[in-house]
Design an enzyme around this catalytic site. Structure first.
Site, PDB file in Angstrom:
ATOM      1  N   ASP A 232     -34.789  15.865 -22.462  1.00 32.62           N
ATOM      2  CA  ASP A 232     -34.301  15.466 -23.782  1.00 32.62           C
ATOM      3  C   ASP A 232     -34.422  13.944 -23.824  1.00 32.62           C
ATOM      4  O   ASP A 232     -33.863  13.252 -22.977  1.00 32.62           O
ATOM      5  CB  ASP A 232     -32.834  15.871 -23.966  1.00 32.62           C
ATOM      6  CG  ASP A 232     -32.677  17.384 -24.118  1.00 32.62           C
ATOM      7  OD1 ASP A 232     -33.694  18.078 -24.247  1.00 32.62           O
ATOM      8  OD2 ASP A 232     -31.523  17.859 -24.097  1.00 32.62           O
ATOM      9  N   ASP A 390     -31.721  26.664 -31.874  1.00 30.30           N
ATOM     10  CA  ASP A 390     -30.481  26.061 -31.368  1.00 30.30           C
ATOM     11  C   ASP A 390     -29.273  26.799 -31.937  1.00 30.30           C
ATOM     12  O   ASP A 390     -28.604  26.292 -32.848  1.00 30.30           O
ATOM     13  CB  ASP A 390     -30.421  24.583 -31.790  1.00 30.30           C
ATOM     14  CG  ASP A 390     -31.612  23.790 -31.281  1.00 30.30           C
ATOM     15  OD1 ASP A 390     -31.639  23.460 -30.090  1.00 30.30           O
ATOM     16  OD2 ASP A 390     -32.531  23.522 -32.087  1.00 30.30           O
TER      17      ASP A 390
END
Ligand code: 1PR
Length: 535
Positions: A232, A390
């Protein structure tokens, strides 16, 4: 002579051939690009990494006389290496958006894999080869896996048996490579197959090099389960691009300064994970939903540097959508994706924009063709498009309380709830949307996604294991590969997700960044558990 260290590359600009260039340079050669058919005829060695759709590639080759030059080059038995579509184009025709006529050098038709018998299409991942005859460039491969990504394949027959040098088992026993004299072509991607892949390219480039002992052959096995390292990435408060990691998507330290948590530098970590045996590396630009990625030149630079010496597939996500900058200049999501591909990405991953596209599709019942997902998969193929989901778990007392797919949960909720649905979010988990992970997964499969990266906000960074209920639900609902993500805390969590669900790959971040569980020990554990992996 000078020409001895030059490889001629036939790149018609349809996708990522940066990795092929990088691999050739890594092996000590310069790359010369084909501009005219004469460049093909004059080549010492020609590499043809076909990308994109069959028909589009044939169009380009036919339009400018390249097809004729290619055929004559190959018929003269000059050194040739075709990769992926560069193999398929040698056949008579393809069923891809066709039938479409190919170069016709090898008897046979390229057809689509059949997904009805439980094999997911596209065929994505590491698979073993069955060597059928002396193929020279495959002499170091043995029982090692190589990386495939394709939905179409050619089949061995009596007519083409003098060509077939290896096959691979995936539902069908399809052609993995061909060889006749100096002419080679492979369905897999040597430039994405780690050290084994580099050895294949080396043997093509240095055919007279000393032969090492031939590795022992073993029968072709199943498609390996992939272990993926995820980075990330975002800018810290000083403006540097760093690898961060959240707890349930919260990446800020809980200190007075509230700074972004930093766990390393993206290029360095990606290289490390490649050396450690990661089967793929993913970069998620987690603030892409608000910062425009083409303004985010450091991210493109990260991709360029990483692809110079990381020879496994790279995925990049974050901010893939249409965008108008401060000067009113419009960028399409396709331009954003194209830039990512040019810089070395093999796949792009779409989060928020895929949620909006799926919502619209479910509302209208029509595929507009205009969503970023549809456009990018039309141009680059669905194998190049990942949708990142998500979701957040929402417990329910009663499964009829929502109009979305619900499940009976393995572990009841805080108030004894026995049911749940998984609500999709956008903007890095900041906003919940009126669509479930199940509905989204099925919709994006229809819209052209080639793979699903399945996160779970509740489990992210918790190290308590993957959300088996969720991963089972989604991997049983679609026939494209599903990557399980969020929550890995030990090697056992990987074997659990592969044993209990139909996930094709499992991804982790925190445990790798913090060096708590090395990738190698995950692989060894899986191997001991009898799960096929690439070692
Ligand atoms: O919406 O198209 O711009 O894409 C944004 C992308 O960034 C999405 O793929 C989304 O998943 C990701 N993202 C956005 N915010 C965050 C955040 O953490 N605040 N990261 C985020 C997603 C989840 C995984 C993580 C696994 C494994 N992070 O990438 O790596 O959960 O972690 P673990 O092994 O440590 O548990 P768009």
């Amino acid at each position: 002579s000078a020409g001895d260290s030059v490889v001629t590359l036939l790149d018609y600009g349809a996708g990522n051939v940066r990795s092929v260039r990088n691999a050739i340079r890594h092996l000590g050669f310069d790359v010369k690009d084909v501009q005219t058919p004469e460049d093909i005829l004059n080549a010492n060695r020609l590499v043809f990494p076909g990308v994109g759709a069959f028909a589009a590639a044939m169009d380009v080759l036919n339009k400018n006389g390249m097809a004729e030059a290619l055929c004559s080059y190959i018929e003269k038995d000059r050194p040739f290496l075709g990769i992926c579509l560069g193999l398929q184009l040698l056949f008579e025709s393809s069923e891809e958006k066709g039938p479409v006529k190919g170069l016709g050098l090898i008897p046979g038709v390229v057809g689509r894999f059949d997904s009805s018998n439980g094999f997911r299409v596209p065929h994505i991942g590491w698979n073993a080869l069955q060597i059928r005859k002396d193929s020279l460039i495959l002499d170091d491969v043995g029982s090692n896996h190589v990386y495939f990504v394709h939905s179409y394949r050619a089949m061995p027959s009596d007519e083409n048996k003098e060509w077939v040098s290896s096959s691979c088992n995936y539902g069908d026993n399809f052609i993995a490579s061909v060889r006749r004299g100096n002419v080679h072509a492979v369905q897999f991607h040597p430039e994405k197959s780690g050290d084994v892949g580099l050895s294949i390219l080396r043997r093509f480039l240095y055919p007279k090099a000393q032969l090492t002992k031939k590795p022992t052959e073993r029968k072709a096995l199943k498609l390996a389960k992939r272990v993926i390292a995820c980075l990330d990435v975002r800018t810290n408060d000083k403006g540097d691009l760093v690898v961060t990691k959240g707890d349930q998507y919260d990446v800020r330290e809980h200190t007075k300064e509230n700074e972004v948590r930093e766990l390393g530098k993206p290029v360095e970590l990606a290289r490390q994970y490649y050396k450690d045996g990661a089967d793929e590396v993913s970069f998620l630009n987690i603030t892409g939903f608000r910062d425009f990625p083409l303004g985010d030149l450091p991210m493109l630079q990260v991709l360029r540097y990483t692809s110079e010496n990381v020879f496994v597939p790279l995925t990049v996500g974050g901010g893939i959508r249409d965008f108008t900058d401060a000067n009113g200049r419009k960028y399409s999501s396709l331009e954003v994706a194209s830039e990512y591909f040019r810089c070395g990405a093999d796949k792009i991953s779409i989060g928020s924009d895929a949620v909006y596209a799926a919502e619209e599709y479910l509302r209208t019942g029509v595929k507009s063709g205009n969503s970023s997902l549809e456009q990018i998969s039309r141009v680059y193929g669905n194998q190049a498009v990942v949708v990142s989901i998500d979701p957040r778990r929402v417990y329910l007392k009663n499964p009829e309380d929502v109009g979305f797919k619900t499940i009976r949960v393995t572990n009841p909720g805080p108030n004894g709830e026995e049911f749940a649905w998984y609500q999709c979010t956008v903007s890095g988990g900041r906003e919940g949307r009126p669509i479930g992970a199940y509905e989204l997964a099925k919709a994006v499969e229809e819209l052209g996604a080639g793979e699903i990266l399945l996160n779970c906000i509740d489990c992210d960074g918790q190290k308590k294991g993957f959300d088996i209920d969720l991963i089972k639900l989604i991997s049983d609902a679609v026939s494209i590969p599903v990557i399980a993500s969020s929550g890995a805390g030990s090697a056992e969590h990987f074997s659990e997700v592969f044993r209990k669900t139909n996930a094709s790959a499992a991804l982790a971040a925190g445990i790798f960044h913090r060096k708590e569980v090395p990738i190698q020990s995950v692989k060894e554990h899986l191997l001991n558990e009898g799960i096929e992996v690439r070692i």
